[in-house]
Design a protein around this motif. Structure first.
Motif, short mmCIF file in Angstrom:
data_model
loop_
_atom_site.label_atom_id
_atom_site.label_comp_id
_atom_site.label_asym_id
_atom_site.label_seq_id
_atom_site.Cartn_x
_atom_site.Cartn_y
_atom_site.Cartn_z
N ASP A 251 -0.34 13.72 12.39
CA ASP A 251 0.41 14.44 11.36
C ASP A 251 1.43 15.21 12.54
O ASP A 251 0.81 15.80 13.04
CB ASP A 251 -0.33 15.22 10.44
CG ASP A 251 0.53 15.98 9.51
OD1 ASP A 251 1.80 15.85 9.51
OD2 ASP A 251 0.13 16.78 8.81
N ALA A 252 2.69 15.02 12.45
CA ALA A 252 3.58 15.81 13.20
C ALA A 252 4.10 17.12 12.89
O ALA A 252 4.90 17.86 13.40
CB ALA A 252 4.75 15.17 13.50
N THR A 253 3.48 17.55 11.45
CA THR A 253 3.80 18.85 10.78
C THR A 253 3.43 19.87 11.68
O THR A 253 2.44 19.96 12.24
CB THR A 253 3.12 18.91 9.59
OG1 THR A 253 3.22 17.91 8.70
CG2 THR A 253 3.58 20.24 8.84
N ALA A 287 -1.13 19.34 18.77
CA ALA A 287 -0.87 19.61 17.39
C ALA A 287 -0.63 18.47 16.51
O ALA A 287 -0.88 18.57 15.30
CB ALA A 287 0.24 20.59 17.28
N CYS A 288 -0.17 17.43 17.04
CA CYS A 288 -0.28 16.19 16.13
C CYS A 288 -1.35 15.55 15.86
O CYS A 288 -1.53 14.48 14.97
CB CYS A 288 0.78 15.07 16.81
SG CYS A 288 2.37 16.05 16.95
N THR A 289 -2.52 15.88 16.54
CA THR A 289 -3.77 15.08 16.45
C THR A 289 -4.74 15.51 15.15
O THR A 289 -5.54 14.88 14.90
CB THR A 289 -4.73 15.19 17.83
OG1 THR A 289 -4.94 16.66 17.85
CG2 THR A 289 -3.82 14.77 18.94
N GLY A 290 -4.19 16.64 14.31
CA GLY A 290 -4.74 16.94 13.19
C GLY A 290 -3.96 17.02 12.07
O GLY A 290 -2.85 16.70 12.06
N PHE A 291 -4.59 17.34 10.86
CA PHE A 291 -3.53 17.18 9.56
C PHE A 291 -3.13 18.68 9.17
O PHE A 291 -4.04 19.73 9.27
CB PHE A 291 -4.74 16.80 8.40
CG PHE A 291 -3.81 16.03 7.46
CD1 PHE A 291 -2.86 14.96 7.79
CD2 PHE A 291 -3.99 16.61 6.13
CE1 PHE A 291 -2.38 14.26 6.70
CE2 PHE A 291 -3.14 15.73 5.35
CZ PHE A 291 -2.49 14.60 5.46
#
Length: 317
Positions: A251-253, A287-291
């Motif tokens: 997730d790139a949020t 930061a992209c490795t989690g939701f």
């Protein structure tokens, strides 16, 4: 820089309640908090920066929860005002093969009425960096003057102003987006933008053309964020290309907001631009490795540990 108690970053914007769609169950959402400037200051705080946030919250349960979130993350909240009778903004994140998209429910929110009287001047007069974004600029017509005043205050005290373009066209309500963005860009020390921002503003995703546009307006430096392709920095004297760090992204949020917070944190620590870009790139990759927006934002030791692994791998080769 003024005193040992000086802040590293002060940001102005709107924190919101986040409802993030679960990829394996599209009718279910997880509730958390987010918003580009909130993500940025929380990322910076986790990475060791001393940060303050200036905003307005509603006097509802979500506003109180957000205030608790800021305190938990050690973000200075003296500049946060609670507006009686106002609500706190909400947004939804949905996911598809094309990536993630945002839907905002923030009409009439407390932060959407932010004005010059809500500025907390002591923080602005004692910080290394002032940070804001195109989303903050879109809150209301008065925000153009508010943000320009804030930037000038920080710059006159020896700090720098950073603007993350971060355009959401649907939030502007028939205002002249390009004119207002241009006026802010012209007053900034560092401008961050994506290919989507460039496409909207100058009808081109060419970073060369975007660099010419931004530097031509008067900004001192530009960082072009290219996601999986890394980033490119340019000022009037040089260009620095930063390669990405591959990760198992889910997730790139908030990744771009994390990049901004990490970049300012390292520049505030005295790092050269090459080192700061390296650090920011790794932080945003993690930061992209989690939701969600805030949950996966990394701690400083995590970023340094992963950078050390990369350095060791390069030395072995």
């Amino acid at each position: 820089m003024k005193t040992s108690n000086q802040l590293d970053i002060v940001s102005i914007g709107e924190p919101m309640v986040e409802f993030n769609q679960l990829p394996d169950d599209p009718i279910r959402y997880t509730q958390a908090f987010g918003g580009d400037t909130l993500n940025c200051v929380v990322a910076a705080a986790r990475l060791g920066a001393k940060v303050a946030y200036l905003t307005c919250l509603g006097d509802d349960v979500f506003g109180q929860s957000l205030l608790g979130c800021l305190r938990k993350e050690q973000v200075m909240s003296e500049g946060v005002k609670v507006k009686t009778g106002a609500s706190t903004g909400v947004y939804f994140i949905t996911h598809s093969e094309e990536g993630h998209s945002f839907s905002y429910k923030r009409s009439g929110s407390a932060a959407s009425a932010f004005c010059r009287e809500d500025l907390f001047w002591p923080a602005l007069e004692n910080t290394k960096f002032f940070h804001t974004s195109g989303i903050s600029l879109s809150l209301n017509p008065e925000m153009l003057d508010v943000l320009l005043d804030a930037a000038k205050t920080v710059q006159s005290s020896g700090g720098a102003a950073v603007f993350d373009v971060n355009i959401r066209p649907s939030m502007w309500d028939r205002r002249n987006v390009t004119r207002e963005i241009s006026e802010v860009v012209a007053s900034m020390d560092i401008v961050l933008a994506s290919e989507e921002d460039s496409q909207y503003l100058i009808d081109s995703d060419s970073y060369e053309q975007f660099f010419d546009w931004v530097l031509g307006l008067g900004a001192r430096a530009v960082v072009f964020k290219r996601g999986k392709q890394g980033s490119i920095y340019r000022d009037t004297g040089r260009t620095v290309v930063q390669c990405p760090f591959p990760v198992d992204a889910v997730d790139a949020t908030g990744a771009g907001d994390c990049f901004a917070g990490a970049l300012m944190t390292e520049l505030g620590n005295g790092a050269a631009i090459e080192e700061a870009l390296n650090f920011a790139s790794m932080a945003s990759a993690l930061a992209c490795t989690g939701f969600g927006a805030i949950g996966p934002l990394p701690r400083r030791n995590m970023v340094l540990r992963e950078l050390e692994k990369i350095d060791n791998a390069r030395e072995i080769k």
